[in-house]
Design a protein around this motif. Structure first.
Motif, short mmCIF file in Angstrom:
data_model
loop_
_atom_site.label_atom_id
_atom_site.label_comp_id
_atom_site.label_asym_id
_atom_site.label_seq_id
_atom_site.Cartn_x
_atom_site.Cartn_y
_atom_site.Cartn_z
N THR A 27 0.84 -1.20 0.00
CA THR A 27 0.00 0.00 0.00
C THR A 27 0.87 1.25 0.00
O THR A 27 1.95 1.25 0.58
CB THR A 27 -0.91 0.00 1.25
OG1 THR A 27 -1.82 -1.11 1.14
CG2 THR A 27 -1.70 1.29 1.37
N SER A 29 2.00 5.15 -2.22
CA SER A 29 2.23 5.71 -3.57
C SER A 29 3.28 4.91 -4.34
O SER A 29 3.18 4.73 -5.55
CB SER A 29 2.65 7.17 -3.45
OG SER A 29 3.85 7.29 -2.69
N THR A 30 4.28 4.37 -3.65
CA THR A 30 5.29 3.57 -4.35
C THR A 30 4.70 2.23 -4.77
O THR A 30 4.88 1.78 -5.91
CB THR A 30 6.54 3.37 -3.46
OG1 THR A 30 6.94 4.62 -2.92
CG2 THR A 30 7.68 2.75 -4.25
N ASP A 82 6.25 -4.15 -0.99
CA ASP A 82 5.60 -3.06 -0.28
C ASP A 82 6.56 -1.90 -0.08
O ASP A 82 7.78 -2.07 -0.15
CB ASP A 82 5.10 -3.57 1.10
CG ASP A 82 3.96 -2.72 1.66
OD1 ASP A 82 3.36 -3.17 2.65
OD2 ASP A 82 3.69 -1.63 1.10
N GLY A 83 5.99 -0.73 0.13
CA GLY A 83 6.82 0.45 0.37
C GLY A 83 7.23 0.56 1.83
O GLY A 83 6.98 -0.35 2.63
N ALA A 84 7.83 1.68 2.16
CA ALA A 84 8.21 1.95 3.55
C ALA A 84 8.31 3.46 3.75
O ALA A 84 8.62 4.21 2.82
CB ALA A 84 9.56 1.29 3.88
N ASP A 85 8.06 3.88 4.97
CA ASP A 85 8.24 5.31 5.28
C ASP A 85 9.71 5.60 5.60
O ASP A 85 10.20 6.69 5.32
CB ASP A 85 7.36 5.68 6.47
CG ASP A 85 5.89 5.55 6.12
OD1 ASP A 85 5.44 6.29 5.22
OD2 ASP A 85 5.23 4.68 6.68
N LYS A 95 6.74 1.65 8.95
CA LYS A 95 5.62 1.67 7.99
C LYS A 95 4.37 2.16 8.71
O LYS A 95 4.33 2.21 9.93
CB LYS A 95 5.40 0.27 7.40
CG LYS A 95 6.47 -0.13 6.39
CD LYS A 95 6.29 -1.54 5.87
CE LYS A 95 5.02 -1.72 5.08
NZ LYS A 95 4.81 -0.74 4.00
N GLY A 96 3.34 2.51 7.93
CA GLY A 96 2.08 2.94 8.52
C GLY A 96 1.73 4.38 8.25
O GLY A 96 0.72 4.87 8.71
N GLY A 97 2.58 5.04 7.44
CA GLY A 97 2.26 6.43 7.11
C GLY A 97 0.91 6.58 6.43
O GLY A 97 0.24 7.59 6.55
N GLY A 98 0.53 5.47 5.73
CA GLY A 98 -0.79 5.47 5.08
C GLY A 98 -1.81 4.66 5.84
O GLY A 98 -2.82 4.23 5.27
N ALA A 99 -1.51 4.37 7.10
CA ALA A 99 -2.47 3.71 8.03
C ALA A 99 -2.76 2.26 7.68
O ALA A 99 -3.76 1.71 8.13
CB ALA A 99 -3.78 4.50 8.10
N ALA A 100 -1.85 1.63 6.93
CA ALA A 100 -2.11 0.25 6.47
C ALA A 100 -1.24 -0.77 7.19
O ALA A 100 -1.23 -1.96 6.83
CB ALA A 100 -1.87 0.15 4.97
N GLU A 104 -0.52 -4.93 6.41
CA GLU A 104 0.80 -5.05 5.76
C GLU A 104 1.69 -6.02 6.54
O GLU A 104 2.38 -6.85 5.95
CB GLU A 104 1.48 -3.69 5.67
CG GLU A 104 0.83 -2.76 4.68
CD GLU A 104 1.51 -1.43 4.64
OE1 GLU A 104 1.96 -0.93 5.69
OE2 GLU A 104 1.62 -0.85 3.53
N LYS A 122 14.00 7.64 1.64
CA LYS A 122 13.50 6.82 2.76
C LYS A 122 14.63 6.16 3.54
O LYS A 122 14.42 5.65 4.64
CB LYS A 122 12.56 5.73 2.23
CG LYS A 122 11.42 6.22 1.35
CD LYS A 122 10.45 7.04 2.15
CE LYS A 122 9.24 7.45 1.34
NZ LYS A 122 8.37 6.32 0.96
O1 R5P Z 1 0.64 2.61 5.59
C1 R5P Z 1 1.19 2.74 4.51
C2 R5P Z 1 2.38 1.96 4.14
O2 R5P Z 1 3.15 1.56 5.24
C3 R5P Z 1 3.24 2.54 3.02
O3 R5P Z 1 3.95 1.49 2.44
C4 R5P Z 1 4.21 3.58 3.49
O4 R5P Z 1 3.50 4.60 4.16
C5 R5P Z 1 5.03 4.16 2.32
O5 R5P Z 1 4.15 4.85 1.45
P1 R5P Z 1 4.73 5.70 0.22
O6 R5P Z 1 5.29 4.70 -0.77
O7 R5P Z 1 3.52 6.43 -0.31
O8 R5P Z 1 5.79 6.63 0.76
#
Ligand code: R5P
Length: 237
Positions: A27, A29-30, A82-85, A95-100, A104, A122
């Motif tokens: 989850t 944007s990445t 998966d992405g990471a903050d 992780k969890g910037g997008g509340a997922a 995850e 990151k």
């Molecule tokens: O809760 C959201 C996830 O942990 C995302 O993988 C994380 O926030 C990174 O998101 P982005 O790729 O948008 O920086």
């Protein structure tokens, strides 16, 4: 620049995907770049099924024609992307910037291999510049928040622990029906020890420290994509 880097890291991870794989689909944007690129491969005949890590990812995957399953139907996955903050050199993640973070982490833990996709902004020496998301039960919120602050005090971590709000001014509610506390503690010198203490708090459902789950990361920067891997125990013997 950032979108190009996110796309490049996603494309690098896509190289690991083979027909027949059972995937965990991340989850953010990445991860969205990964889903879109994966959908193009599926349209070209790639035969995979995926477990989405959020309703947001599920909706996008369905819209793009990526075949989905659930962890009940498919409890063992081959690869999660998966992405990471934030990530450090040992592939400890925030992780969890997008509340997922909850789904995850469940999906990552059910996967034989988890790889992270990220742009190089990151990558940090020590986790903590990004506020640590902590998923908590709505019941007993203030008691749980105080227990979290007590753990921080014991570890000499200073900073606000704030309830994440939605755009309408009410507390943000996760896919799992929980709230998120964001802990602005700064540098976390002992991420693993903090993770254990947070997990022991009854009202804490899960936290955004992913320790020992990621096996590799594709980190995109101006000079290209580099892979960071951690040796598994059997590889170090
Ligand atoms: O809760 C959201 C996830 O942990 C995302 O993988 C994380 O926030 C990174 O998101 P982005 O790729 O948008 O920086």
């Amino acid at each position: 620049m950032s979108d190009e880097l996110k796309r490049a890291s996603a494309m690098a991870a896509l190289e690991e995907v083979r027909s027949g794989m059972r995937l965990g689909i991340g989850t953010g944007s990445t991860a969205e770049f990964f889903v879109r690129a994966l959908a193009e491969k599926v349209a070209g005949g790639l035969d995979i099924i995926g477990v989405p890590t959020s309703e947001r990812t599920a909706a996008l995957a369905r819209e793009l024609g990526v075949p989905l399953t659930t962890l009940d139907e498919t409890p063992e996955l081959d690869l999660t992307v998966d992405g990471a903050d934030e990530l450090d050199a040992r592939l400890q993640l925030i992780k969890g910037g997008g509340a997922a973070l909850l789904r995850e982490k469940i999906v990552a833990a059910a996967s034989r291999r988890m790889v992270v996709i990220a742009d190089d902004s990151k990558l940090v020496e020590t986790l903590g510049r990004f506020p640590l998301p902590i998923e908590v039960m709505p019941f007993g919120l203030e008691a749980t928040r105080r227990a979290v602050v007590k753990v921080a005090d014991a570890l000499s971590l200073k900073g606000e622990v704030v309830l994440r709000m939605a755009a309408d001014g009410s507390p943000l509610v996760t896919d799992g029906g929980h709230y998120i506390l964001d802990a602005h503690w700064g540098r976390l010198p002992d991420a693993s020890g903090l993770a254990d203490r947070l997990a022991a708090i009854p009202g804490v459902v899960e936290h955004g420290l992913f320790i020992g789950l990621a096996k590799a990361a594709y980190v995109a920067g101006p000079s290209g994509v580099r892979q960071i891997a951690v040796a598994t125990a059997d590889e170090t013997n």
